[in-house]
Design a protein around this motif. Structure first.
Motif, PDB file in Angstrom:
ATOM      1  N   TYR A  89       0.835  -1.186   0.000  1.00  0.00           N
ATOM      2  CA  TYR A  89       0.000   0.000   0.000  1.00  0.00           C
ATOM      3  C   TYR A  89       0.881   1.250   0.000  1.00  0.00           C
ATOM      4  N   SER A  90       0.291   2.377  -0.382  1.00  0.00           N
ATOM      5  CA  SER A  90       0.955   3.672  -0.192  1.00  0.00           C
ATOM      6  C   SER A  90       0.734   4.065   1.262  1.00  0.00           C
ATOM      7  N   GLU A  91       1.708   3.764   2.094  1.00  0.00           N
ATOM      8  CA  GLU A  91       1.542   3.931   3.535  1.00  0.00           C
ATOM      9  C   GLU A  91       2.559   4.934   4.065  1.00  0.00           C
ATOM     10  N   TRP A  92       2.054   5.931   4.819  1.00  0.00           N
ATOM     11  CA  TRP A  92       2.906   6.967   5.391  1.00  0.00           C
ATOM     12  C   TRP A  92       2.737   6.992   6.901  1.00  0.00           C
ATOM     13  N   HIS A  93       3.851   7.158   7.607  1.00  0.00           N
ATOM     14  CA  HIS A  93       3.852   7.253   9.062  1.00  0.00           C
ATOM     15  C   HIS A  93       4.244   8.676   9.459  1.00  0.00           C
ATOM     16  N   ALA A  94       3.440   9.290  10.328  1.00  0.00           N
ATOM     17  CA  ALA A  94       3.679  10.668  10.762  1.00  0.00           C
ATOM     18  C   ALA A  94       4.175  10.677  12.201  1.00  0.00           C
ATOM     19  N   PHE A  95       5.303  11.354  12.405  1.00  0.00           N
ATOM     20  CA  PHE A  95       5.927  11.421  13.726  1.00  0.00           C
ATOM     21  C   PHE A  95       5.927  12.871  14.215  1.00  0.00           C
ATOM     22  N   LEU A  96       5.862  13.027  15.531  1.00  0.00           N
ATOM     23  CA  LEU A  96       5.831  14.351  16.132  1.00  0.00           C
ATOM     24  C   LEU A  96       7.177  15.039  15.986  1.00  0.00           C
ATOM     25  N   LYS A  97       7.145  16.261  15.457  1.00  0.00           N
ATOM     26  CA  LYS A  97       8.319  17.128  15.292  1.00  0.00           C
ATOM     27  C   LYS A  97       9.416  16.398  14.512  1.00  0.00           C
ATOM     28  N   ASP A  98      10.670  16.466  14.988  1.00  0.00           N
ATOM     29  CA  ASP A  98      11.766  15.738  14.341  1.00  0.00           C
ATOM     30  C   ASP A  98      11.793  14.328  14.903  1.00  0.00           C
ATOM     31  N   LYS A  99      11.603  13.355  14.038  1.00  0.00           N
ATOM     32  CA  LYS A  99      11.531  11.971  14.515  1.00  0.00           C
ATOM     33  C   LYS A  99      12.818  11.583  15.230  1.00  0.00           C
ATOM     34  N   SER A 100      12.687  10.983  16.408  1.00  0.00           N
ATOM     35  CA  SER A 100      13.835  10.473  17.150  1.00  0.00           C
ATOM     36  C   SER A 100      13.820   8.949  17.122  1.00  0.00           C
ATOM     37  N   ASP A 101      14.946   8.340  17.415  1.00  0.00           N
ATOM     38  CA  ASP A 101      15.057   6.880  17.395  1.00  0.00           C
ATOM     39  C   ASP A 101      14.077   6.260  18.389  1.00  0.00           C
ATOM     40  N   GLY A 102      13.350   5.260  17.928  1.00  0.00           N
ATOM     41  CA  GLY A 102      12.420   4.553  18.794  1.00  0.00           C
ATOM     42  C   GLY A 102      11.064   5.214  18.928  1.00  0.00           C
ATOM     43  N   GLN A 103      10.892   6.370  18.331  1.00  0.00           N
ATOM     44  CA  GLN A 103       9.605   7.074  18.431  1.00  0.00           C
ATOM     45  C   GLN A 103       8.543   6.359  17.603  1.00  0.00           C
ATOM     46  N   LYS A 104       7.367   6.167  18.184  1.00  0.00           N
ATOM     47  CA  LYS A 104       6.271   5.532  17.476  1.00  0.00           C
ATOM     48  C   LYS A 104       5.479   6.574  16.701  1.00  0.00           C
ATOM     49  N   PRO A 105       4.865   6.183  15.587  1.00  0.00           N
ATOM     50  CA  PRO A 105       4.116   7.163  14.797  1.00  0.00           C
ATOM     51  C   PRO A 105       2.913   7.712  15.542  1.00  0.00           C
ATOM     52  N   PRO A 182     -14.243  23.376  13.885  1.00  0.00           N
ATOM     53  CA  PRO A 182     -13.814  23.689  15.257  1.00  0.00           C
ATOM     54  C   PRO A 182     -13.394  22.435  16.030  1.00  0.00           C
ATOM     55  N   GLY A 183     -12.344  22.594  16.819  1.00  0.00           N
ATOM     56  CA  GLY A 183     -11.875  21.511  17.675  1.00  0.00           C
ATOM     57  C   GLY A 183     -10.781  20.663  17.075  1.00  0.00           C
ATOM     58  N   TYR A 184     -10.499  20.841  15.790  1.00  0.00           N
ATOM     59  CA  TYR A 184      -9.480  20.023  15.130  1.00  0.00           C
ATOM     60  C   TYR A 184      -8.220  20.828  14.880  1.00  0.00           C
ATOM     61  N   ASP A 185      -7.087  20.144  14.968  1.00  0.00           N
ATOM     62  CA  ASP A 185      -5.784  20.777  14.809  1.00  0.00           C
ATOM     63  C   ASP A 185      -5.508  21.025  13.319  1.00  0.00           C
ATOM     64  N   GLN A 186      -5.253  22.280  12.988  1.00  0.00           N
ATOM     65  CA  GLN A 186      -4.996  22.640  11.591  1.00  0.00           C
ATOM     66  C   GLN A 186      -3.727  21.980  11.061  1.00  0.00           C
ATOM     67  N   SER A 187      -2.727  21.812  11.914  1.00  0.00           N
ATOM     68  CA  SER A 187      -1.484  21.189  11.454  1.00  0.00           C
ATOM     69  C   SER A 187      -1.686  19.703  11.174  1.00  0.00           C
ATOM     70  N   PHE A 188      -2.545  19.038  11.931  1.00  0.00           N
ATOM     71  CA  PHE A 188      -2.886  17.641  11.655  1.00  0.00           C
ATOM     72  C   PHE A 188      -3.563  17.532  10.291  1.00  0.00           C
ATOM     73  N   VAL A 189      -4.519  18.423  10.034  1.00  0.00           N
ATOM     74  CA  VAL A 189      -5.218  18.414   8.744  1.00  0.00           C
ATOM     75  C   VAL A 189      -4.241  18.681   7.601  1.00  0.00           C
ATOM     76  N   MET A 190      -3.329  19.636   7.790  1.00  0.00           N
ATOM     77  CA  MET A 190      -2.349  19.916   6.741  1.00  0.00           C
ATOM     78  C   MET A 190      -1.410  18.739   6.519  1.00  0.00           C
ATOM     79  N   GLY A 191      -1.092  18.024   7.588  1.00  0.00           N
ATOM     80  CA  GLY A 191      -0.299  16.799   7.421  1.00  0.00           C
ATOM     81  C   GLY A 191      -1.006  15.801   6.520  1.00  0.00           C
TER      82      GLY A 191
END
Length: 236
Positions: A89-105, A182-191
């Motif tokens: 599949y076309s699968e993308w994982h999104a990580f918070l800020k700069d991804k660090s080692d061991g960080q879960k999506p 209302p109530g939703y994070d604009q940066s999440f939507v842009m991601g």
């Protein structure tokens, strides 16, 4: 009297919040320009309702990518989005800020390519290994800039529309509007928007290679009637 059986409704997880300051307090209209403000860069520039830069994506390479970073106006990383390799599949994982080692999506986006669904993409918050239903879905046509993001209860999270300057003038596909509820994070939507753009680029690249390969191996020329029953195939 037999007990009533109620259908199980998919559980709605917590709304994804990258930063609280980006959570919409009212219906928010963003203008997305599929261009970077940095010279000789590809990417996105996103403006708020009064014309201030809100988010940006600056890429120094062209074509489809394996990693994209969403930043705020000051250039601080908000989301690092990576395409999963060796996946059906076309699968993308999104990580918070700069991804660090061991960080879960933070969330996972799976494109509709090969999926038995009408959705353009399915979004799973956190891990999707034990989930039967996605937490969010995107439906519509990204190519026409006409998409809707739904949560698992079919409530509208955000909508993508062509940017209309006047009742008679609509801008091209490189400039479009994203309306966040209302109530939703604009940066999440842009991601989600940026990943959807990358999924489209990846699938166009895959389909183009497939079509080219098929065409080069199956081109057939018709022969004169004297050679009826035969065919000549040209291949590589």
């Amino acid at each position: 009297m037999p007990a009533k059986i109620h259908p199980k409704v998919p559980r709605l997880l917590e709304d994804v919040v990258i930063e609280e300051k980006f959570r919409s307090k009212s219906v928010t209209a963003l203008t997305v320009w599929k261009r970077s403000l940095v010279f000789n860069c590809n990417g996105f520039s996103v403006f708020d309702s009064i014309g201030n830069l809100a988010f940006r994506v600056d890429n120094y390479d062209s074509g489809y990518k394996s990693e994209v970073v969403l930043m705020d106006a000051a250039g601080n990383s908000l989301l690092t989005m990576r395409r999963k390799r060796l996946s059906l599949y076309s699968e993308w994982h999104a990580f918070l800020k700069d991804k660090s080692d061991g960080q879960k999506p933070l969330f996972i986006v799976r494109g509709s390519y090969l999926l038995p669904t009408k959705a353009l993409a399915e979004i799973y918050v956190g891990s999707m290994s034990k989930k039967r239903h996605p937490d969010y879905q995107i439906e519509g046509s990204y190519g026409n800039r006409s998409c809707t993001v739904y949560n698992s209860y079919r409530n509208i999270v955000a909508e993508m529309k062509r940017k209309q300057v006047t009742s008679d003038i609509t801008l091209g596909g490189d400039v479009f509007s994203v309306i966040v509820q209302p109530g939703y994070d604009q940066s999440f939507v842009m991601g989600l928007v940026i990943i959807l753009d990358q999924i489209g680029s990846t699938e166009r690249h895959t389909n183009t290679k497939s079509i080219t390969k098929t065409y080069s191996r199956s081109l057939t020329l018709e022969l004169p009637k004297s050679l009826m029953g035969r065919s000549l195939s040209i291949g590589t």
